[in-house]
Design a protein around this motif. Structure first.
Motif, PDB file in Angstrom:
ATOM      1  N   CYS A  67       6.737   8.696  -5.444  1.00 14.05           N
ATOM      2  CA  CYS A  67       5.406   9.183  -5.346  1.00 14.05           C
ATOM      3  C   CYS A  67       4.414   8.091  -5.464  1.00 14.05           C
ATOM      4  O   CYS A  67       3.354   7.973  -4.687  1.00 14.05           O
ATOM      5  N   ASN A 114      -1.123   7.294  -3.739  1.00 19.83           N
ATOM      6  CA  ASN A 114      -1.055   7.784  -2.487  1.00 19.83           C
ATOM      7  C   ASN A 114      -1.936   8.871  -2.373  1.00 19.83           C
ATOM      8  O   ASN A 114      -1.673  10.196  -3.158  1.00 19.83           O
ATOM      9  N   ASP A 115      -3.078   9.013  -1.797  1.00 19.95           N
ATOM     10  CA  ASP A 115      -4.133   9.822  -1.814  1.00 19.95           C
ATOM     11  C   ASP A 115      -4.412  10.693  -3.133  1.00 19.95           C
ATOM     12  O   ASP A 115      -4.770   9.784  -3.983  1.00 19.95           O
ATOM     13  N   GLU A 116      -4.030  11.596  -3.527  1.00 22.97           N
ATOM     14  CA  GLU A 116      -4.306  12.225  -4.835  1.00 22.97           C
ATOM     15  C   GLU A 116      -3.090  11.747  -5.918  1.00 22.97           C
ATOM     16  O   GLU A 116      -3.407  12.167  -7.083  1.00 22.97           O
ATOM     17  N   ILE A 117      -2.074  11.127  -5.354  1.00 17.85           N
ATOM     18  CA  ILE A 117      -1.272  10.507  -6.590  1.00 17.85           C
ATOM     19  C   ILE A 117      -1.951   9.386  -7.206  1.00 17.85           C
ATOM     20  O   ILE A 117      -2.102   8.417  -6.624  1.00 17.85           O
ATOM     21  N   GLU A 146      -0.232  20.037   1.214  1.00 21.16           N
ATOM     22  CA  GLU A 146      -0.936  19.133   1.930  1.00 21.16           C
ATOM     23  C   GLU A 146      -0.808  18.863   3.505  1.00 21.16           C
ATOM     24  O   GLU A 146       0.364  18.430   3.550  1.00 21.16           O
ATOM     25  N   GLN A 163       1.049  15.630   6.166  1.00 18.66           N
ATOM     26  CA  GLN A 163       2.424  15.233   6.590  1.00 18.66           C
ATOM     27  C   GLN A 163       3.517  16.526   6.568  1.00 18.66           C
ATOM     28  O   GLN A 163       4.587  16.552   5.917  1.00 18.66           O
ATOM     29  N   SER A 188     -11.123   7.026   3.718  1.00 17.60           N
ATOM     30  CA  SER A 188      -9.713   7.205   4.107  1.00 17.60           C
ATOM     31  C   SER A 188      -9.412   6.344   5.380  1.00 17.60           C
ATOM     32  O   SER A 188     -10.086   6.100   6.260  1.00 17.60           O
ATOM     33  N   ARG A 204       6.723   7.217   3.390  1.00 15.69           N
ATOM     34  CA  ARG A 204       6.531   7.964   2.169  1.00 15.69           C
ATOM     35  C   ARG A 204       6.148   9.166   2.583  1.00 15.69           C
ATOM     36  O   ARG A 204       4.969   9.627   3.119  1.00 15.69           O
ATOM     37  N   ASN A 225       3.483  12.078   0.992  1.00 17.44           N
ATOM     38  CA  ASN A 225       2.265  12.420   0.098  1.00 17.44           C
ATOM     39  C   ASN A 225       2.678  13.720  -0.693  1.00 17.44           C
ATOM     40  O   ASN A 225       2.491  14.791  -0.049  1.00 17.44           O
TER      41      ASN A 225
END
Lengths: 124, 717
Positions: free
Chosen positions: A35, A43-46, B234, B237, B507, B533, B535
């Motif tokens: 994560c 990553n984004d909200e992580i 979300e 992906q 972004s 990965r 998300n």
């Protein structure tokens, strides 16, 4: 001069060993990287686990609190999986990745509760 | 029988509780018993956004500019003991009706009823859903609950569980209402469906346990109708193009019976189906209604904000405009029949969604009284329409936008651009937007952008991310910018909208081909040269329930085992010395006069966060107030905008923490701030009970687990 028992130190005072951080790195790869990313950049909200946002989140808390957070809530899909010693190693790795130098003594339950997280080296 | 006796005994206590408003009424001289329907005029904040119009406004001003700094914590409710482990992302906004506060809390999304004066726990309701919650797309404690009453003592709390069940509870006892659904529960997964590949027009019920659908927004209850939207993982992906389809439904508040279903993705024969070329409406999913639904009960109109189709950044498998993706849709409250719609983003591939509850306002435009709906967005446009006809209040011409070069993708040639109100935050990034604390930092940012990223005007489509660049298109507002789920607010007396917005939510929109065998989608969001990965999305995997399973992770692990990937280089940089690529302000609060569409004022939302002020690269420099790039909701009193800091700030001699701030609605000046131990993580609310006004705000984050703080002025009553 030995530190008086109970005296608060900064994480910048060499509170973990390189060997611990190495152990933490392996544990991080197995449990956290999927994560948070292999480079801890989130990553984004992580959330990222290195850099100013992360350090601001933990500023003036003790390393023990961060260890407790890792131990009780991470990894999110299996909280509690990392024992306290394992979570301690992971935190040693996080400190290292945030540019905080290793020292000669291991981070333990006791020393972690006396190690204050400072975003910047005190007095710098 | 035994249960029945318990119920009767508890109902008898209703009479005692019903006396309370009588006392309140005799003090205010405004109302007499029975309590009847709650209202903001009585001091109740009785819906997530205060009332069905989405105002987030309470017409009280006991707490005002002269005394805000004197606020004290009247009580607080720490949520750690709810659920199997603490939660660090508490996002609820409680409701208050007649002396009781109701909300969701904890990693199992329990419901609690608290005494409005003391915070004392009156009851707690918990449902252990096992695997169904563990795999749910939207986990954590959710955003709160909804209230229904017949006005005569049958008072109920409705909420949606992590596993997508609608539950109706007796507001006084916390017990499920037997006559609602099955023993108080409606299974919302029943009726959720996806298409059948190769068979246009055929639809299939999803699996009741593992099928993907959920919701953490509160249901909207108006009259005797409960409105329920839908949400998915979300969207950047998804692993199935043919994902579950978004829908919006209405249920009878007394019985739980389904009244109508609106297909957010039209089915064959329904208007809008043709906006998906090649029957692609049948083989795409998502397009949920995940933000708040508002209602005009007089017009019998429901206003629904709808999100992107599958997936957020690539639409090659759904050529066309894809209705009702990224649209605000107005349907009839009683039948669910379409009245009008407006698509803000054609062929959505920017994750713009429609992320905020539409605001229903009665204003005066050019001297004429008008009923309008204004929709705050991630784009930082406030799209404004006549809410009867759906016609834009101010011109909204279609203008040419950048076009894609991604294989298989087909972008819309134009997008609508409101001419009024003016955009209230950044919409695109140009060189002048880049960090400029020092000329060196600007030069470094220019260099990073040139080497790695692609600058673009608004609606810059994603690129296929490749080593050597560009790794992604720099967009803003798509994921973390503009106004997101906390929405905006308005004062119905002054006709002013108060819109919070993140201004640094950059972004990098890059696409990669996912590992073979993982998914039927051609592209997913990712960065070239880096291992693929997933998300997880906020909170995914954090529910209380076990076993913890992430099917997506298992599939990814299998795909990567067959085709291992390693990073070929360090990830491309997205920051300068740990500072955002864009310059401050990082967040804004804007007031807009809706009689004219003019901006009244705009200020940074709060102070400079610690992570900026303590950054070593800025040592010795004086940094102006930057505001915060956070999703921070607001609450309105008669005169104040109340908004907490979304990030940690150490100042004013206080220990590290954050501040709940008050701004003068007239000019945006900060007129007070009180310390909190952690940042605001859910939008604030305010209520007045027994002569005293309170503010509740959810705080959490960093090292601090979920806590509801209730503030009031000193002095008993």
């Amino acid at each position: 001069m030995p530190q008086a028992q109970g005296a608060m130190r900064s994480v910048w005072d060499g509170v973990y060993t390189s060997a611990q951080a190495d152990k933490g790195k392996a544990l991080f790869g197995d449990n956290c990287a999927k994560c948070h990313g292999g480079t801890l950049d989130g990553n984004d909200e992580i959330p990222a686990l290195k850099g100013s946002h992360f350090m601001a989140d933990w500023e003036s808390q003790t390393a023990a609190e961060l260890i407790n957070r890792v131990h009780t809530t991470m990894p999110m899909d299996d909280p509690g999986k990392l024992s306290t010693p394992s979570a301690t190693s992971v935190v040693a790795y996080l400190l290292q990745q945030n540019g905080i130098p290793a020292g000669n003594s291991e981070l333990t339950d006791l020393t972690a509760s006396q190690a204050r997280i400072d975003a910047q080296k005190p007095g710098s | 029988m035994q249960n029945r006796k318990v119920l009767i005994r508890r109902l008898s206590s209703v009479a005692a509780i019903a006396l309370a408003p009588f006392i309140l009424a005799s003090q205010s001289g405004a109302q007499t018993a029975p309590y009847g329907q709650p209202s903001t005029a009585k001091g109740d904040w009785y819906m997530y956004f205060a009332d069905p119009t989405g105002s987030r406004y309470l017409p009280f001003d006991q707490i005002n500019a002269s005394n805000f700094n004197k606020l004290e914590v009247a009580w607080h409710f720490k949520t750690d003991q709810l659920g199997a482990h603490p939660e660090y992302k508490l996002e609820g906004t409680p409701i208050e009706v007649n002396g009781t506060v109701y909300t969701t809390a904890g990693s199992r999304r329990d419901v609690v009823a608290l005494d409005a004066k003391t915070g004392e726990l009156k009851w707690v309701y918990s449902m252990n859903e096992g695997l169904r919650a563990a795999v749910a797309p939207r986990q954590l404690s959710g955003r709160g609950v909804s209230y229904w009453t017949d006005g005569k003592g049958d008072d109920r709390i409705n909420y949606i569980t992590t596993g997508y069940r609608l539950v109706s509870l007796n507001a006084h006892t916390g017990q499920p209402v037997e006559s609602f659904g099955e023993h108080g529960i409606v299974d919302l997964k029943v009726g959720a469906y996806h298409g059948v590949i190769g068979q246009p027009g055929k639809y299939e019920q999803i699996d009741l346990v593992t099928g993907e659908i959920g919701l953490h927004t509160t249901p909207t209850v108006v009259g005797n109708t409960i409105l329920v939207g839908s949400s998915f993982k979300e969207g950047s992906q998804p692993l199935e193009q043919n994902n579950t389809k978004g829908l919006t439904r209405a249920f009878d508040a007394r019985t739980g019976k389904l009244i109508w279903t609106f297909h957010n993705i039209p089915q064959q024969g329904e208007p809008g189906y043709e906006s998906w070329e090649k029957n692609s409406a049948d083989f795409n999913g998502n397009t949920g209604t995940w933000s708040g639904i508002t209602v005009d009960p007089v017009l019998h109109s429901v206003y629904m904000p709808i999100e992107d189709p599958t997936d957020d950044a690539y639409g090659g498998a759904r050529p066309g405009n894809d209705l009702y993706g990224d649209s605000v849709v107005c349907v009839d409250l009683d039948t669910g029949k379409l009245k009008w719609y407006f698509q803000a983003t054609h062929h959505p591939i920017w994750d713009y969604d429609m992320s905020s509850p539409p605001l229903l306002m009665d204003v005066n435009i050019d001297g004429q009284p008008r009923k309008i709906v204004a929709v705050p967005t991630k784009q930082a446009f406030l799209y404004t329409f006549d809410r009867i006809t759906g016609k834009p209040i101010w011109p909204m011409p279609e203008k040419p936008v950048p076009q894609t070069n991604v294989p298989g993708e087909k972008t819309s040639k134009t997008q609508p651009f409101p001419t009024k109100p003016a955009a209230y935050a950044r919409q695109q990034i140009a060189t002048d937007d880049l960090i400029d604390f020092t000329p060196e930092m600007r030069a470094q940012a220019v260099d990073i952008v040139k080497k790695y990223w692609k600058m673009s005007p608004m609606y810059g489509p994603a690129v296929v991310s490749k080593v050597g660049g560009p790794y992604g298109t720099m967009d803003i507002g798509t994921l973390g910018g503009g106004t997101n789920w906390p929405g905006a607010s308005f004062n119905p007396e002054t006709h002013v909208v108060f819109a919070p917005a993140a201004n640094n939510g950059v972004s990098m929109m890059g696409l990669v081909e996912p590992p073979a065998g993982l998914t039927d989608l051609k592209y997913l969001e990712g960065i070239g040269g880096q291992p693929f990965r997933i998300n997880g999305g906020p909170g995914f995997g954090s529910s209380s329930d076990a076993p913890k399973v992430s099917d997506d992770d298992r599939r990814l692990a299998a795909a990567l085992a067959a085709h291992p990937q390693t990073a070929v280089e360090a990830p491309p940089p997205r920051a300068v010395n740990g500072l955002p690529l864009v310059k401050p302000p990082y967040g804004l609060l804007t007031a807009i006069n809706m009689d004219t569409g003019d901006t009244l004022w705009q200020v940074p939302n709060g102070d400079t966060p610690d992570e900026i002020r303590n950054n070593p690269a800025l040592k010795g420099m004086t940094i102006p107030r930057t505001g915060m790039g956070a999703q921070d909701g607001v609450a309105l009193t008669k005169t104040l905008v109340i908004q907490g800091d979304g990030q940690y700030v150490t100042s004013g001699g206080h220990p590290r923490g954050a501040y709940l701030r008050a701004y003068d609605q007239k000019n945006g000046q900060e007129v007070g701030a009180v310390w909190m131990p952690a940042p605001q993580s859910g939008s604030p609310m305010t209520y007045s009970y027994d002569g005293k006004q309170y503010i509740i705000v959810a705080v959490s984050g960093g090292n601090y687990s979920g806590d509801y703080l209730a503030f009031s002025l000193p002095g008993g009553n």
